[in-house]
Design an enzyme around this catalytic site. Structure first.
Site, mmCIF file in Angstrom:
data_model
loop_
_atom_site.group_PDB
_atom_site.id
_atom_site.type_symbol
_atom_site.label_atom_id
_atom_site.label_comp_id
_atom_site.label_asym_id
_atom_site.label_seq_id
_atom_site.Cartn_x
_atom_site.Cartn_y
_atom_site.Cartn_z
ATOM 1 N N ARG A 14 0.748 -1.337 -0.137
ATOM 2 C CA ARG A 14 -0.045 0.138 -0.088
ATOM 3 C C ARG A 14 0.794 1.280 0.048
ATOM 4 O O ARG A 14 0.176 2.436 0.253
ATOM 5 C CB ARG A 14 -1.026 0.024 1.083
ATOM 6 C CG ARG A 14 -1.926 -1.204 1.264
ATOM 7 C CD ARG A 14 -3.178 -0.912 1.855
ATOM 8 N NE ARG A 14 -3.131 -0.285 3.174
ATOM 9 C CZ ARG A 14 -4.185 0.290 3.983
ATOM 10 N NH1 ARG A 14 -5.148 0.398 3.575
ATOM 11 N NH2 ARG A 14 -3.816 0.934 5.182
ATOM 12 N N ASP A 15 2.258 1.325 -0.317
ATOM 13 C CA ASP A 15 3.058 2.471 -0.171
ATOM 14 C C ASP A 15 4.053 2.061 -1.295
ATOM 15 O O ASP A 15 5.152 2.682 -0.984
ATOM 16 C CB ASP A 15 3.155 3.027 0.816
ATOM 17 C CG ASP A 15 3.683 4.487 0.832
ATOM 18 O OD1 ASP A 15 3.231 5.125 -0.253
ATOM 19 O OD2 ASP A 15 4.324 4.823 1.680
ATOM 20 N N LEU A 16 3.983 1.345 -2.324
ATOM 21 C CA LEU A 16 5.160 1.320 -3.158
ATOM 22 C C LEU A 16 5.519 2.560 -3.924
ATOM 23 O O LEU A 16 4.591 2.914 -4.639
ATOM 24 C CB LEU A 16 4.887 0.124 -4.418
ATOM 25 C CG LEU A 16 4.752 -1.341 -3.704
ATOM 26 C CD1 LEU A 16 4.483 -2.335 -4.935
ATOM 27 C CD2 LEU A 16 6.304 -1.613 -3.328
ATOM 28 N N ASN A 48 10.896 3.768 -1.415
ATOM 29 C CA ASN A 48 10.533 2.815 -0.513
ATOM 30 C C ASN A 48 11.347 1.416 -1.171
ATOM 31 O O ASN A 48 11.012 0.488 -0.673
ATOM 32 C CB ASN A 48 9.376 2.342 -0.266
ATOM 33 C CG ASN A 48 8.711 3.523 0.821
ATOM 34 O OD1 ASN A 48 9.333 4.186 1.524
ATOM 35 N ND2 ASN A 48 7.213 3.552 0.850
#
Length: 289
Positions: free
Chosen positions: A91-93, A97
């Site tokens: 949910r935060d690619l 990151n």
């Protein structure tokens, strides 16, 4: 932790619990949690990675070659396949990151927004994933999230590595939707069943754009590469590529073949100078949730 009065925040506990469960070469490793004498003295001992891809992309003298891009993307897809097989959505690619060691090993990091999910899928907040990498169903307010939101972000990452700049650098949610429509054409019930019932569809007046412009954006990319991008950018989340689909793509079997991780470039000069603060507009927006 210094502002916490009631112990460890639930988001941190969630992240720690997930990371302790995960063991894969392409996922950042949480070795242990060390507690000091005071409440605020909690340390996560992580595997060491020399650099993150966002700062490399900002500072590299020459961009990654296509063979190197394939090497990076294959590793991210392997990590994603492992996560999704274990019913975890990241949910935060985004490139900031993704970490890379000096041996060319790419690891997905930052599980602060990650969630385990089950079947049936329970509602989750749509305000996740950094704007530039956010799937259209999230922008249009879907209440259910599947692994397909990670795969949309994967498409954005692949495109960014190939183009050497972010693909969809929206300045607001409305602008982000418009950029997606400009690139892929206007969505409809025909290509995306259930589209007209999404909660926020009425808030947008979508431009009439009947064409998919990916080929114009990447005129030099092979047919297999374009097929993979289109598969990752399917409007209908149910039809979007899975991590396994990505790994099996013929794009990775044609020349230039993916280079081996050990042959990836190293960046000692980049690591040895002090970290560049995220002052540039691109770096700032790429990293903001």
């Amino acid at each position: 932790m210094d502002k916490e009065k009631d112990g460890v925040p639930i988001s941190s506990l969630r992240e720690i619990t997930l990371l302790l469960r995960l063991r894969h070469p392409n996922i950042v490793e949480l070795k242990e949690v060390v507690v000091g004498n005071h409440l605020e003295s909690i340390f996560l001992v992580m595997g060491y990675c020399e650099q993150d891809l966002a700062s490399l992309l900002e500072n590299m003298p020459t961009p990654f070659s296509e063979a190197q891009v394939k090497c990076i993307v294959l590793q991210v897809l392997r990590g994603l396949q492992y996560l999704h097989q274990n019913f975890i959505i990241h949910r935060d690619l985004k490139v900031s990151n993704l970490l890379m060691t000096d041996k060319g090993c790419v690891k997905t990091a930052d599980f602060g927004l990650a969630r385990a999910y089950g079947i049936p899928v329970k509602p989750m907040t749509p305000k996740v994933v950094t704007l530039w990498y956010r799937a259209p169903e999230l922008l249009l307010g879907t209440t259910t999230q599947t692994t397909s939101i990670d795969m949309w972000a994967m498409g954005c990452i692949l495109a960014e590595l190939l183009a050497h700049k972010p693909l969809l650098p929206g300045t607001s949610e409305i602008h982000q939707v418009d950029l997606i429509v400009q690139l892929l054409g206007t969505p409809s019930e025909n290509i995306w069943p259930g589209f007209s019932r999404l909660p926020l569809v009425g808030q947008y007046s979508l431009r009439k754009q009947p064409y998919n412009n990916l080929k114009h954006k990447f005129p030099w990319l092979s047919e297999a590469g374009l097929r993979l991008l289109n598969f990752l950018f399917m409007y209908d989340p149910k039809k979007r590529a899975t991590a396994r689909d990505g790994l099996e793509s013929s794009y990775f079997k044609e020349k230039p073949l993916p280079c081996e991780p050990e042959l990836m470039p190293t960046f000692p000069h980049h690591r040895n100078k002090r970290a560049v603060p995220a002052t540039s507009e691109a770096q700032g927006k790429r990293c903001k949730p």
